[in-house]
Scaffold this motif. Structure first.
Motif, PDB file in Angstrom:
ATOM      1  N   MET A   1      28.212  38.838  32.940  1.00 10.29           N
ATOM      2  CA  MET A   1      27.220  38.697  33.987  1.00 10.29           C
ATOM      3  C   MET A   1      27.600  39.571  35.174  1.00 10.29           C
ATOM      4  SD  MET A   1      26.442  34.618  34.038  1.00 10.29           S
ATOM      5  CE  MET A   1      25.627  33.790  32.675  1.00 10.29           C
ATOM      6  N   SER A   2      26.752  40.529  35.480  1.00 11.71           N
ATOM      7  CA  SER A   2      27.047  41.420  36.605  1.00 11.71           C
ATOM      8  C   SER A   2      27.083  40.657  37.919  1.00 11.71           C
ATOM      9  CB  SER A   2      25.986  42.513  36.678  1.00 11.71           C
ATOM     10  OG  SER A   2      24.676  41.961  36.708  1.00 11.71           O
ATOM     11  N   PHE A   3      26.214  39.657  38.046  1.00 14.42           N
ATOM     12  CA  PHE A   3      26.123  38.922  39.305  1.00 14.42           C
ATOM     13  C   PHE A   3      27.271  37.944  39.505  1.00 14.42           C
ATOM     14  CE2 PHE A   3      22.927  37.372  36.215  1.00 14.42           C
ATOM     15  CZ  PHE A   3      23.505  36.168  35.853  1.00 14.42           C
ATOM     16  N   ALA A   4      28.058  37.698  38.449  1.00 11.20           N
ATOM     17  CA  ALA A   4      29.221  36.810  38.573  1.00 11.20           C
ATOM     18  C   ALA A   4      30.514  37.575  38.841  1.00 11.20           C
ATOM     19  CB  ALA A   4      29.375  35.972  37.305  1.00 11.20           C
ATOM     20  N   LEU A   5      30.475  38.901  38.756  1.00 14.05           N
ATOM     21  CA  LEU A   5      31.697  39.682  38.933  1.00 14.05           C
ATOM     22  C   LEU A   5      32.365  39.434  40.290  1.00 14.05           C
ATOM     23  CD1 LEU A   5      33.635  41.695  37.653  1.00 14.05           C
ATOM     24  CD2 LEU A   5      32.171  43.553  38.498  1.00 14.05           C
ATOM     25  N   PRO A   6      31.613  39.275  41.396  1.00 14.78           N
ATOM     26  CA  PRO A   6      32.291  39.021  42.670  1.00 14.78           C
ATOM     27  C   PRO A   6      33.062  37.707  42.700  1.00 14.78           C
ATOM     28  CG  PRO A   6      30.009  39.672  43.046  1.00 14.78           C
ATOM     29  CD  PRO A   6      30.168  39.427  41.579  1.00 14.78           C
ATOM     30  N   PHE A   7      32.675  36.741  41.858  1.00 15.48           N
ATOM     31  CA  PHE A   7      33.410  35.481  41.829  1.00 15.48           C
ATOM     32  C   PHE A   7      34.882  35.741  41.505  1.00 15.48           C
ATOM     33  CE2 PHE A   7      29.344  33.245  40.035  1.00 15.48           C
ATOM     34  CZ  PHE A   7      28.659  33.570  41.200  1.00 15.48           C
ATOM     35  N   TYR A   8      35.125  36.750  40.673  1.00 17.40           N
ATOM     36  CA  TYR A   8      36.481  37.088  40.262  1.00 17.40           C
ATOM     37  C   TYR A   8      37.086  38.168  41.150  1.00 17.40           C
ATOM     38  CZ  TYR A   8      34.543  34.603  36.318  1.00 17.40           C
ATOM     39  OH  TYR A   8      33.919  33.656  35.553  1.00 17.40           O
ATOM     40  N   ALA A   9      36.265  39.126  41.559  1.00 15.15           N
ATOM     41  CA  ALA A   9      36.763  40.203  42.418  1.00 15.15           C
ATOM     42  C   ALA A   9      37.219  39.662  43.765  1.00 15.15           C
ATOM     43  CB  ALA A   9      35.680  41.263  42.614  1.00 15.15           C
ATOM     44  N   ASP A  10      36.492  38.670  44.291  1.00 15.76           N
ATOM     45  CA  ASP A  10      36.884  38.077  45.569  1.00 15.76           C
ATOM     46  C   ASP A  10      38.262  37.438  45.486  1.00 15.76           C
ATOM     47  OD1 ASP A  10      34.565  38.839  46.847  1.00 15.76           O
ATOM     48  OD2 ASP A  10      33.624  36.858  46.793  1.00 15.76           O
ATOM     49  N   GLN A  11      38.571  36.845  44.354  1.00 16.73           N
ATOM     50  CA  GLN A  11      39.873  36.209  44.205  1.00 16.73           C
ATOM     51  C   GLN A  11      40.963  37.231  43.871  1.00 16.73           C
ATOM     52  OE1 GLN A  11      39.943  32.188  42.391  1.00 16.73           O
ATOM     53  NE2 GLN A  11      37.769  32.513  41.943  1.00 16.73           N
ATOM     54  N   ALA A  12      40.596  38.241  43.108  1.00 14.22           N
ATOM     55  CA  ALA A  12      41.570  39.285  42.773  1.00 14.22           C
ATOM     56  C   ALA A  12      42.000  40.065  44.007  1.00 14.22           C
ATOM     57  CB  ALA A  12      40.979  40.236  41.730  1.00 14.22           C
TER      58      ALA A  12
ATOM     59  N   GLN B   1      41.296  45.928  36.250  1.00 11.53           N
ATOM     60  CA  GLN B   1      40.280  45.374  35.367  1.00 11.53           C
ATOM     61  C   GLN B   1      38.945  45.210  36.091  1.00 11.53           C
ATOM     62  OE1 GLN B   1      41.524  42.254  32.621  1.00 11.53           O
ATOM     63  NE2 GLN B   1      43.662  42.599  33.195  1.00 11.53           N
ATOM     64  N   ILE B   2      39.010  44.875  37.372  1.00  8.59           N
ATOM     65  CA  ILE B   2      37.777  44.818  38.157  1.00  8.59           C
ATOM     66  C   ILE B   2      37.122  46.202  38.201  1.00  8.59           C
ATOM     67  CG2 ILE B   2      36.827  44.470  40.471  1.00  8.59           C
ATOM     68  CD1 ILE B   2      37.547  41.859  39.097  1.00  8.59           C
ATOM     69  N   ARG B   3      37.927  47.240  38.449  1.00  9.52           N
ATOM     70  CA  ARG B   3      37.384  48.593  38.484  1.00  9.52           C
ATOM     71  C   ARG B   3      36.763  48.976  37.155  1.00  9.52           C
ATOM     72  NH1 ARG B   3      38.371  53.071  36.469  1.00  9.52           N
ATOM     73  NH2 ARG B   3      40.396  52.443  35.634  1.00  9.52           N
ATOM     74  N   GLN B   4      37.434  48.666  36.068  1.00  4.52           N
ATOM     75  CA  GLN B   4      36.890  48.985  34.754  1.00  4.52           C
ATOM     76  C   GLN B   4      35.568  48.260  34.517  1.00  4.52           C
ATOM     77  OE1 GLN B   4      39.853  48.251  31.731  1.00  4.52           O
ATOM     78  NE2 GLN B   4      41.348  49.622  32.674  1.00  4.52           N
ATOM     79  N   SER B   5      35.471  47.027  34.998  1.00  6.91           N
ATOM     80  CA  SER B   5      34.224  46.267  34.848  1.00  6.91           C
ATOM     81  C   SER B   5      33.106  46.907  35.657  1.00  6.91           C
ATOM     82  CB  SER B   5      34.438  44.818  35.297  1.00  6.91           C
ATOM     83  OG  SER B   5      35.370  44.159  34.462  1.00  6.91           O
ATOM     84  N   ILE B   6      33.397  47.300  36.886  1.00  8.24           N
ATOM     85  CA  ILE B   6      32.385  47.976  37.712  1.00  8.24           C
ATOM     86  C   ILE B   6      31.917  49.250  37.031  1.00  8.24           C
ATOM     87  CG2 ILE B   6      31.948  49.126  39.912  1.00  8.24           C
ATOM     88  CD1 ILE B   6      34.112  47.254  41.117  1.00  8.24           C
ATOM     89  N   ASP B   7      32.874  50.051  36.558  1.00  8.72           N
ATOM     90  CA  ASP B   7      32.523  51.304  35.884  1.00  8.72           C
ATOM     91  C   ASP B   7      31.638  51.046  34.678  1.00  8.72           C
ATOM     92  OD1 ASP B   7      33.973  52.819  37.687  1.00  8.72           O
ATOM     93  OD2 ASP B   7      35.768  52.955  36.427  1.00  8.72           O
ATOM     94  N   TRP B   8      31.949  50.001  33.927  1.00 15.57           N
ATOM     95  CA  TRP B   8      31.162  49.692  32.722  1.00 15.57           C
ATOM     96  C   TRP B   8      29.727  49.347  33.082  1.00 15.57           C
ATOM     97  CZ3 TRP B   8      28.463  45.551  30.614  1.00 15.57           C
ATOM     98  CH2 TRP B   8      28.123  45.678  29.259  1.00 15.57           C
ATOM     99  N   TRP B   9      29.559  48.509  34.095  1.00 13.15           N
ATOM    100  CA  TRP B   9      28.195  48.146  34.494  1.00 13.15           C
ATOM    101  C   TRP B   9      27.439  49.363  35.016  1.00 13.15           C
ATOM    102  CZ3 TRP B   9      25.761  43.884  33.131  1.00 13.15           C
ATOM    103  CH2 TRP B   9      26.501  42.756  32.787  1.00 13.15           C
ATOM    104  N   LEU B  10      28.102  50.214  35.767  1.00 13.61           N
ATOM    105  CA  LEU B  10      27.441  51.399  36.310  1.00 13.61           C
ATOM    106  C   LEU B  10      27.084  52.403  35.219  1.00 13.61           C
ATOM    107  CD1 LEU B  10      29.524  52.029  39.569  1.00 13.61           C
ATOM    108  CD2 LEU B  10      27.165  51.189  39.427  1.00 13.61           C
ATOM    109  N   GLU B  11      27.950  52.550  34.243  1.00 12.03           N
ATOM    110  CA  GLU B  11      27.763  53.584  33.215  1.00 12.03           C
ATOM    111  C   GLU B  11      26.907  53.128  32.048  1.00 12.03           C
ATOM    112  OE1 GLU B  11      31.710  54.734  32.140  1.00 12.03           O
ATOM    113  OE2 GLU B  11      32.201  55.494  34.138  1.00 12.03           O
TER     114      GLU B  11
END
Length: 375
Positions: free
Chosen positions: A1-12, A27-37
């Motif tokens: 879920m793209s909209f749930a990613l901040p739930f984890y990024a905020d804690q990371a 891993q957060i960066r890789q997730s962002i890249d995946w959603w963008l690409e």
């Protein structure tokens, strides 16, 4: 879920490297890249999950997570590479302000009896009929625009920084007056396209709006007090579980139809009240109500809720393994603590523990820094 990613990024953000050469933020960066690409349409719309689109909190999810990543790592090389794409995500949101009032309108109307399978609502709360001028989504968009303005400033892109600051200022100027319900004294969850306020006495949206500064502190204090009184009147006492998403039953006309977890049969919604998104509890979002107390200067009241939840956490009370069946997972509970979810272990739930970090003034100032930047 793209909209749930901040739930984890905020804690990371607070533990970007959990051990030597083991980076959570990588891993957060890789997730962002995946959603963008891979999961961003040419229009700039980010897919929510599976092939579901029209989630207003999907684009903010990627933008906010990007802020977390850069804040934790200082990786401006990555930011320079991605900033135009992040701007494109914002441009999609900007064009969704269809009436030009400063608030972003969802594709979904939010009108009664319009959320029909296989449709989903406009945000994480996908079984509720959130639509049009949605309080949850617009609070997330507001934070995203503040974060994007901060990122632009770090790259000395002054014109772009001002653009996103102005967008956030305009949204803030209209948010409260759009959603405030004078008959209850707090914010409704959403205002539908037909002009109706859909007010279910939500601690989540009200807490989020106060936490992010969309409500002035004095008014926020009054809203929190009214909702606290509402909880007492409804005999809600299990603060160790977290807070319900609504304190009133959700009408069938405002729930995902025709069938599914929590969907009521009675028109007034009382037959499934406290079940899943019809007033159930998913503990993670209690973070916003706790932090709202900090914003209005009543930290001790937020700490009471946090301490009750931490006591439960020490006993493992927020998980019961993997449960792939309705009303078996403890990722959601009713007001007595009985399972009303379907996953069992849902890491989103542990978002509430971020309140333990944000109790510290210096850490709180860092986390909310973009929200304090106004023109």
């Amino acid at each position: 879920m793209s909209f749930a990613l901040p739930f984890y990024a905020d804690q990371a953000l607070w533990t970007p490297e959990i051990a030597p050469r083991i980076s959570v933020m990588e891993q957060i960066r890789q997730s962002i890249d995946w959603w963008l690409e891979h999961r961003t349409d040419p229009t700039g719309e980010v897919v929510g999950y599976w092939d579901y689109r029209h989630f207003l909190d999907a684009n903010p999810g990627i933008i906010v997570s990007s802020w977390d990543y850069v804040e934790a790592t200082g990786d401006h090389a990555w930011l320079k590479k991605r900033i135009e794409q992040l701007d494109h995500l914002s441009a999609f949101l900007e064009q969704r302000d269809v009436d030009g009032d400063g608030m972003v309108e969802a594709t979904q109307s939010g009108n009664y009896d319009t959320l029909i399978e296989p449709a989903r609502s406009c945000c994480w709360w996908d079984a509720l009929n959130c639509g049009h001028k949605d309080g949850y989504s617009n609070a997330m968009i507001y934070r995203a625009w503040r974060c994007l303005a901060d990122l632009e400033g770090q790259l000395d892109r002054v014109q772009q920084q001002k653009h996103f600051t102005d967008l956030a200022d305009r949204l803030k100027a209209v948010y409260f007056k759009t959603l405030y319900n004078p008959s209850t004294g707090w914010l409704a969850w959403w205002k539908s396209a037909d002009g109706t306020l859909h007010d279910y006495a939500t601690p989540i949206v009200n807490g989020l709006a106060i936490e992010y500064g969309l409500v002035e502190a004095g008014v926020g204090r009054q809203i929190l007090s009214r909702l606290q009184n509402k909880m007492q009147g409804a005999n809600f006492t299990r603060f160790d579980l977290g807070l319900p998403c609504t304190l009133d039953a959700v009408r069938r006309a405002d729930y995902l139809q025709p069938d599914g977890l929590g969907v009521p049969r009675r028109q007034d919604g009382t037959d499934t009240f406290q079940n899943y998104m019809n007033g159930g509890i998913s503990a993670g979002h209690t973070l916003h109500f706790i932090m709202a107390y900090h914003v209005v200067g009543e930290q001790e009241k937020g700490d009471e809720i946090l301490q009750a939840m931490l006591d439960r956490q020490t006993k493992g009370g927020f998980q019961n393994g993997v449960q792939n069946k309705g009303n078996k997972g403890i990722d959601w509970t009713n007001w007595n603590g009985a399972p009303r979810g379907y996953e069992g272990y849902l890491a989103d739930v542990f978002m509430f523990m971020q309140a333990a970090v944000l109790r510290e003034a210096a850490l709180r100032a860092r986390f909310y820094r973009p929200l304090s930047m106004q023109s």
